[in-house]
Scaffold this motif. Sequence first.
Motif, PDB file in Angstrom:
ATOM      1  N   LEU A  17      -6.036  12.886  -4.721  1.00 50.89           N
ATOM      2  CA  LEU A  17      -7.212  12.420  -3.996  1.00 50.89           C
ATOM      3  C   LEU A  17      -7.273  13.014  -2.588  1.00 50.89           C
ATOM      4  CD1 LEU A  17      -7.520   8.614  -4.833  1.00 50.89           C
ATOM      5  CD2 LEU A  17      -8.941  10.483  -5.660  1.00 50.89           C
ATOM      6  N   ASP A  18      -8.485  13.125  -2.080  1.00 54.49           N
ATOM      7  CA  ASP A  18      -8.693  13.573  -0.700  1.00 54.49           C
ATOM      8  C   ASP A  18      -8.042  12.565   0.254  1.00 54.49           C
ATOM      9  OD1 ASP A  18     -10.284  13.657   1.953  1.00 54.49           O
ATOM     10  OD2 ASP A  18     -10.957  15.470   0.906  1.00 54.49           O
ATOM     11  N   PRO A  19      -7.312  13.048   1.270  1.00 58.08           N
ATOM     12  CA  PRO A  19      -6.630  12.101   2.176  1.00 58.08           C
ATOM     13  C   PRO A  19      -7.586  11.162   2.895  1.00 58.08           C
ATOM     14  CG  PRO A  19      -6.560  14.345   3.035  1.00 58.08           C
ATOM     15  CD  PRO A  19      -7.017  14.441   1.623  1.00 58.08           C
ATOM     16  N   ARG A  20      -8.826  11.593   3.123  1.00 55.26           N
ATOM     17  CA  ARG A  20      -9.777  10.714   3.797  1.00 55.26           C
ATOM     18  C   ARG A  20     -10.106   9.495   2.949  1.00 55.26           C
ATOM     19  NH1 ARG A  20     -14.174  15.275   4.888  1.00 55.26           N
ATOM     20  NH2 ARG A  20     -13.333  15.867   2.842  1.00 55.26           N
ATOM     21  N   LYS A  22      -8.071   8.107   0.788  1.00 57.09           N
ATOM     22  CA  LYS A  22      -6.900   7.227   0.807  1.00 57.09           C
ATOM     23  C   LYS A  22      -6.766   6.496   2.142  1.00 57.09           C
ATOM     24  CE  LYS A  22      -4.343  10.692  -0.748  1.00 57.09           C
ATOM     25  NZ  LYS A  22      -3.175  11.471  -1.208  1.00 57.09           N
ATOM     26  N   ILE A  23      -7.042   7.186   3.234  1.00 57.58           N
ATOM     27  CA  ILE A  23      -6.943   6.552   4.550  1.00 57.58           C
ATOM     28  C   ILE A  23      -7.974   5.431   4.679  1.00 57.58           C
ATOM     29  CG2 ILE A  23      -7.221   6.915   7.025  1.00 57.58           C
ATOM     30  CD1 ILE A  23      -6.153   9.768   6.571  1.00 57.58           C
ATOM     31  N   LEU A  24      -9.219   5.723   4.308  1.00 61.69           N
ATOM     32  CA  LEU A  24     -10.262   4.696   4.387  1.00 61.69           C
ATOM     33  C   LEU A  24      -9.971   3.532   3.437  1.00 61.69           C
ATOM     34  CD1 LEU A  24     -13.487   6.907   4.595  1.00 61.69           C
ATOM     35  CD2 LEU A  24     -12.438   5.577   6.431  1.00 61.69           C
ATOM     36  N   SER A  25      -9.411   3.824   2.275  1.00 63.49           N
ATOM     37  CA  SER A  25      -9.072   2.762   1.329  1.00 63.49           C
ATOM     38  C   SER A  25      -7.983   1.858   1.881  1.00 63.49           C
ATOM     39  CB  SER A  25      -8.635   3.379  -0.002  1.00 63.49           C
ATOM     40  OG  SER A  25      -9.679   4.117  -0.598  1.00 63.49           O
ATOM     41  N   VAL A  26      -6.984   2.443   2.530  1.00 63.59           N
ATOM     42  CA  VAL A  26      -5.906   1.646   3.125  1.00 63.59           C
ATOM     43  C   VAL A  26      -6.451   0.785   4.263  1.00 63.59           C
ATOM     44  CG1 VAL A  26      -3.775   1.777   4.466  1.00 63.59           C
ATOM     45  CG2 VAL A  26      -4.044   3.170   2.430  1.00 63.59           C
ATOM     46  N   VAL A  27      -7.342   1.346   5.067  1.00 65.15           N
ATOM     47  CA  VAL A  27      -7.957   0.563   6.145  1.00 65.15           C
ATOM     48  C   VAL A  27      -8.742  -0.610   5.571  1.00 65.15           C
ATOM     49  CG1 VAL A  27      -9.657   0.610   8.008  1.00 65.15           C
ATOM     50  CG2 VAL A  27      -8.027   2.500   7.755  1.00 65.15           C
ATOM     51  N   ALA A  28      -9.553  -0.330   4.537  1.00 69.41           N
ATOM     52  CA  ALA A  28     -10.334  -1.395   3.918  1.00 69.41           C
ATOM     53  C   ALA A  28      -9.437  -2.458   3.285  1.00 69.41           C
ATOM     54  CB  ALA A  28     -11.275  -0.804   2.863  1.00 69.41           C
ATOM     55  N   LEU A  29      -8.388  -2.013   2.601  1.00 74.32           N
ATOM     56  CA  LEU A  29      -7.465  -2.960   1.973  1.00 74.32           C
ATOM     57  C   LEU A  29      -6.743  -3.801   3.028  1.00 74.32           C
ATOM     58  CD1 LEU A  29      -6.258  -3.926  -0.698  1.00 74.32           C
ATOM     59  CD2 LEU A  29      -4.514  -2.148  -0.473  1.00 74.32           C
ATOM     60  N   SER A  30      -6.399  -3.196   4.151  1.00 73.62           N
ATOM     61  CA  SER A  30      -5.739  -3.939   5.232  1.00 73.62           C
ATOM     62  C   SER A  30      -6.660  -5.018   5.785  1.00 73.62           C
ATOM     63  CB  SER A  30      -5.314  -2.978   6.346  1.00 73.62           C
ATOM     64  OG  SER A  30      -4.415  -2.005   5.858  1.00 73.62           O
ATOM     65  N   LEU A  31      -7.936  -4.687   5.953  1.00 76.31           N
ATOM     66  CA  LEU A  31      -8.890  -5.688   6.437  1.00 76.31           C
ATOM     67  C   LEU A  31      -9.050  -6.825   5.437  1.00 76.31           C
ATOM     68  CD1 LEU A  31     -11.634  -3.357   7.971  1.00 76.31           C
ATOM     69  CD2 LEU A  31      -9.891  -4.674   9.186  1.00 76.31           C
ATOM     70  N   ASP A 132      -1.709  17.013   5.242  1.00 77.05           N
ATOM     71  CA  ASP A 132      -2.959  16.429   4.749  1.00 77.05           C
ATOM     72  C   ASP A 132      -3.312  15.154   5.518  1.00 77.05           C
ATOM     73  OD1 ASP A 132      -3.340  18.406   2.910  1.00 77.05           O
ATOM     74  OD2 ASP A 132      -2.545  17.289   1.205  1.00 77.05           O
ATOM     75  N   LEU A 133      -2.295  14.397   5.899  1.00 72.35           N
ATOM     76  CA  LEU A 133      -2.539  13.174   6.654  1.00 72.35           C
ATOM     77  C   LEU A 133      -3.131  13.501   8.023  1.00 72.35           C
ATOM     78  CD1 LEU A 133      -2.161  10.125   6.345  1.00 72.35           C
ATOM     79  CD2 LEU A 133       0.052  10.362   7.469  1.00 72.35           C
ATOM     80  N   VAL A 134      -2.571  14.519   8.681  1.00 71.65           N
ATOM     81  CA  VAL A 134      -3.108  14.947   9.975  1.00 71.65           C
ATOM     82  C   VAL A 134      -4.545  15.423   9.813  1.00 71.65           C
ATOM     83  CG1 VAL A 134      -2.902  16.648  11.816  1.00 71.65           C
ATOM     84  CG2 VAL A 134      -0.867  15.514  10.958  1.00 71.65           C
ATOM     85  N   GLY A 135      -4.777  16.252   8.770  1.00 70.50           N
ATOM     86  CA  GLY A 135      -6.118  16.758   8.542  1.00 70.50           C
ATOM     87  C   GLY A 135      -7.124  15.661   8.240  1.00 70.50           C
ATOM     88  N   GLY A 136      -6.727  14.690   7.430  1.00 67.44           N
ATOM     89  CA  GLY A 136      -7.627  13.594   7.096  1.00 67.44           C
ATOM     90  C   GLY A 136      -7.973  12.739   8.304  1.00 67.44           C
ATOM     91  N   GLU A 235      -9.368  23.555   3.888  1.00 65.85           N
ATOM     92  CA  GLU A 235     -10.472  22.709   4.326  1.00 65.85           C
ATOM     93  C   GLU A 235     -10.681  21.583   3.312  1.00 65.85           C
ATOM     94  OE1 GLU A 235     -12.319  22.575   7.007  1.00 65.85           O
ATOM     95  OE2 GLU A 235     -11.245  24.233   7.982  1.00 65.85           O
ATOM     96  N   LEU A 236     -10.859  20.388   3.824  1.00 63.05           N
ATOM     97  CA  LEU A 236     -11.025  19.227   2.962  1.00 63.05           C
ATOM     98  C   LEU A 236     -12.459  19.155   2.449  1.00 63.05           C
ATOM     99  CD1 LEU A 236      -9.045  16.555   5.034  1.00 63.05           C
ATOM    100  CD2 LEU A 236      -8.245  17.893   3.083  1.00 63.05           C
ATOM    101  N   ARG A 237     -12.597  18.970   1.151  1.00 62.62           N
ATOM    102  CA  ARG A 237     -13.906  18.810   0.526  1.00 62.62           C
ATOM    103  C   ARG A 237     -13.816  17.714  -0.534  1.00 62.62           C
ATOM    104  NH1 ARG A 237     -13.550  24.363   1.305  1.00 62.62           N
ATOM    105  NH2 ARG A 237     -15.262  25.265   2.521  1.00 62.62           N
ATOM    106  N   PHE A 238     -14.827  16.869  -0.568  1.00 66.25           N
ATOM    107  CA  PHE A 238     -14.852  15.794  -1.554  1.00 66.25           C
ATOM    108  C   PHE A 238     -15.180  16.357  -2.933  1.00 66.25           C
ATOM    109  CE2 PHE A 238     -15.862  13.098   2.221  1.00 66.25           C
ATOM    110  CZ  PHE A 238     -14.766  12.265   2.111  1.00 66.25           C
ATOM    111  N   SER A 239     -14.432  15.882  -3.922  1.00 64.88           N
ATOM    112  CA  SER A 239     -14.709  16.241  -5.312  1.00 64.88           C
ATOM    113  C   SER A 239     -15.333  15.038  -6.013  1.00 64.88           C
ATOM    114  CB  SER A 239     -13.420  16.650  -6.024  1.00 64.88           C
ATOM    115  OG  SER A 239     -12.521  15.554  -6.114  1.00 64.88           O
TER     116      SER A 239
END
Length: 264
Positions: A17-20, A22-31, A132-136, A235-239
């Motif tokens: 998965l795109d790191p973005r 996963k990052i947004l999902s973790v933020v949402a899950l934390s909330l 990938d984490l830095v890039g995301g 470069e990150l691109r959504f699939s």
Amino acid sequence: MIPLGQYLPSDTSLHRLDPRVKILSVVALSLLIFGATTGEIVLISAFLFAAIRSAGMTPAVALRSLKPVAVFMAMIFSVHLLFTEGEPLVSLAPLPMRITREGILRGLFVTWQFAGLVLAAAVLTRTTSPSDLVGGIERLLRPFSRVGVPSQDIAVMIAMALRFMPMLMEEYDRLRTAQMARGADFTTGSLLLRGRAIAALAVPLLLSSFRRADELAVAMEARGYRRGPRTTLRELRFSGTDLRAFAAMALFVLVNVAWKATMG
């Protein structure tokens, strides 16, 4: 090897998965975890368990991710257990404390919240490489760069903090083993003696952390690290898979919000 904060290459669905996402999902899950009610515990726990399995983590590995923070979790539970007012179950006389039913429930709930946050972070760091984490993070913060927010520097700092977490844990284990070989005792004796023995680890661990930070600064300077805009190798691109995963996470958030509104 302590898995908390450590990236392990694999070919699972979460790794791809795109790191973005996963990052947004973790933020949402934390909330969701922070705002969870008693009825949402099962729903969020089931979702977190599914994420752990999708990351290729066994229950034993997930439990080992909690080992570095087990003492802190025990402290959180004890504070709520002993200092929450409510229906008394056990009196600790002559101490001015008592164990209450509300204290047990509150302690379990807050401990679950903390464990859920740690496990969510463990899934993220296990399935996302540091680059990938830095890039995301940088791509998510890039819109704020227009108002002076150094998005790339913040991303690098967060990635380094996550990367150094397992290294500090390994250093703590190494120092603890060395002191036990020299006769230090961390498991027996009074609470005061054990506290002093554990406190004796703080100074060498702190010095080791400063030394590693100094070595990292020298290494970054030697490689020409400077602030400013940078390019990336990939470069990150959504699939399509990323969009479906994002939609699934959004649906889960909506289900939780609807559940809370219905039960409220």
